[in-house]
Scaffold this active site. Structure first.
Site, PDB file in Angstrom:
ATOM      1  N   TYR A 169       0.835  -1.191   0.000  1.00 47.95           N
ATOM      2  CA  TYR A 169       0.000   0.000   0.000  1.00 47.95           C
ATOM      3  C   TYR A 169       0.874   1.246   0.000  1.00 47.95           C
ATOM      4  O   TYR A 169       1.942   1.261   0.618  1.00 47.95           O
ATOM      5  CB  TYR A 169      -0.895   0.042   1.237  1.00 47.95           C
TER       6      TYR A 169
ATOM      7  N   TYR B 210      -0.437 -10.539   0.593  1.00 47.00           N
ATOM      8  CA  TYR B 210       0.604 -10.058   1.502  1.00 47.00           C
ATOM      9  C   TYR B 210       0.393 -10.658   2.890  1.00 47.00           C
ATOM     10  O   TYR B 210      -0.729 -11.049   3.243  1.00 47.00           O
ATOM     11  CB  TYR B 210       0.624  -8.527   1.569  1.00 47.00           C
TER      12      TYR B 210
ATOM     13  N   ARG C 186      -3.025 -12.586   3.463  1.00 43.14           N
ATOM     14  CA  ARG C 186      -4.279 -12.068   2.926  1.00 43.14           C
ATOM     15  C   ARG C 186      -4.322 -12.287   1.416  1.00 43.14           C
ATOM     16  O   ARG C 186      -3.356 -12.043   0.704  1.00 43.14           O
ATOM     17  CB  ARG C 186      -4.427 -10.575   3.234  1.00 43.14           C
TER      18      ARG C 186
ATOM     19  N   HIS D  61      -7.378  -8.438  -2.656  1.00 44.42           N
ATOM     20  CA  HIS D  61      -8.681  -7.870  -2.320  1.00 44.42           C
ATOM     21  C   HIS D  61      -8.670  -6.371  -2.574  1.00 44.42           C
ATOM     22  O   HIS D  61      -7.612  -5.737  -2.595  1.00 44.42           O
ATOM     23  CB  HIS D  61      -9.064  -8.156  -0.858  1.00 44.42           C
TER      24      HIS D  61
ATOM     25  N   HIS E 275     -10.582  -2.680  -1.259  1.00 45.05           N
ATOM     26  CA  HIS E 275     -11.344  -2.053  -0.193  1.00 45.05           C
ATOM     27  C   HIS E 275     -12.329  -1.055  -0.795  1.00 45.05           C
ATOM     28  O   HIS E 275     -11.977  -0.301  -1.714  1.00 45.05           O
ATOM     29  CB  HIS E 275     -10.411  -1.301   0.758  1.00 45.05           C
TER      30      HIS E 275
END
Length: 221
Positions: free
Chosen positions: A102, A144, A152, A155, A157
């Site tokens: 991120y 990650y 995870r 995905h 958000h």
């Protein structure tokens, strides 16, 4: 007349794409009457305001490069529980890049483990159209590690807001990914709810880029 800019072309494509998304979603109207399951926002909601937050996350305004990774179109519609379109909702999308990183100060992994991508926008905010439709072009995010024993899956958000409706924060998963079966967030939802958090593959590619469908159902306030 001057030649159209890249931004003009993208806007024209978005108008066409949103109309197509709304038409495609219209065949599903009423089929998904329960609100989309809510999920935590996670720790990486953007905290640094950026100028470029349009629907195309694969490019950053002012840069010539293209984001690394597998491109994908995400199309869908914001609806109420009765299957009616919700126009002018604010659709907020953020995600990791193809390396699972991120653009956020709390994601402290170094560039050796998960490099930043200067050509990846990472965050987009658009309104839903008159028919509730929306469309984003992005890349498939990387998996990650959340903890030492939990990876995870890829995905996205989402946060969706509209006056008169309950704000929805949720996450979207990619169909068929093996890590979906062991993800602690997805698996804590009832089995009947999980399919509504997983995108569906759409049959037609757009310019050779795969398309996924994901509808968002907002409960009324």
């Amino acid at each position: 007349m001057p030649d159209p800019t890249r931004r003009d072309v993208l806007r024209a494509g978005l108008r066409t794409g949103v109309a197509g998304a709304a038409a495609a979603a219209g065949t599903r109207a009423g089929a998904q009457s329960s609100p989309t399951p809510a999920e935590v926002a996670g720790p990486f909601y953007p905290v640094v305001m950026q100028k470029d937050r349009d629907f195309d996350l694969t490019r950053v305004e002012g840069r010539e490069g293209v984001a690394l990774g597998t491109p994908v179109w995400i199309t869908g519609r914001v609806m109420d529980p009765g299957g009616r379109p919700v126009a002018d909702a604010t659709v907020d999308l953020w995600q990791a890049n193809a390396a699972g990183r991120y653009r956020h100060p709390h994601d402290t992994r170094n560039d050796r483990d998960a490099p930043l991508d200067p050509n990846f926008q990472g965050w987009a905010v658009v309104p839903s159209g008159d028919g509730g439709g929306f469309r984003f072009k992005t890349v498939v995010p990387g998996a990650y590690p959340a903890t030492e024993d939990w990876d995870r899956p890829p995905h996205l958000h989402w946060k969706v807001t509209k006056r008169g409706f309950v704000e929805l924060t949720t996450q979207m998963y990619f169909p068929g990914h093996p890590l979906n079966a062991t993800d602690r967030l997805l698996q804590r939802h009832p089995a009947a709810d999980r399919p509504r958090m997983i995108a569906r593959a759409l049959p037609d590619a757009d310019g050779g880029v795969a398309q996924l469908g994901f509808d968002l159902v907002l409960p009324r306030a």
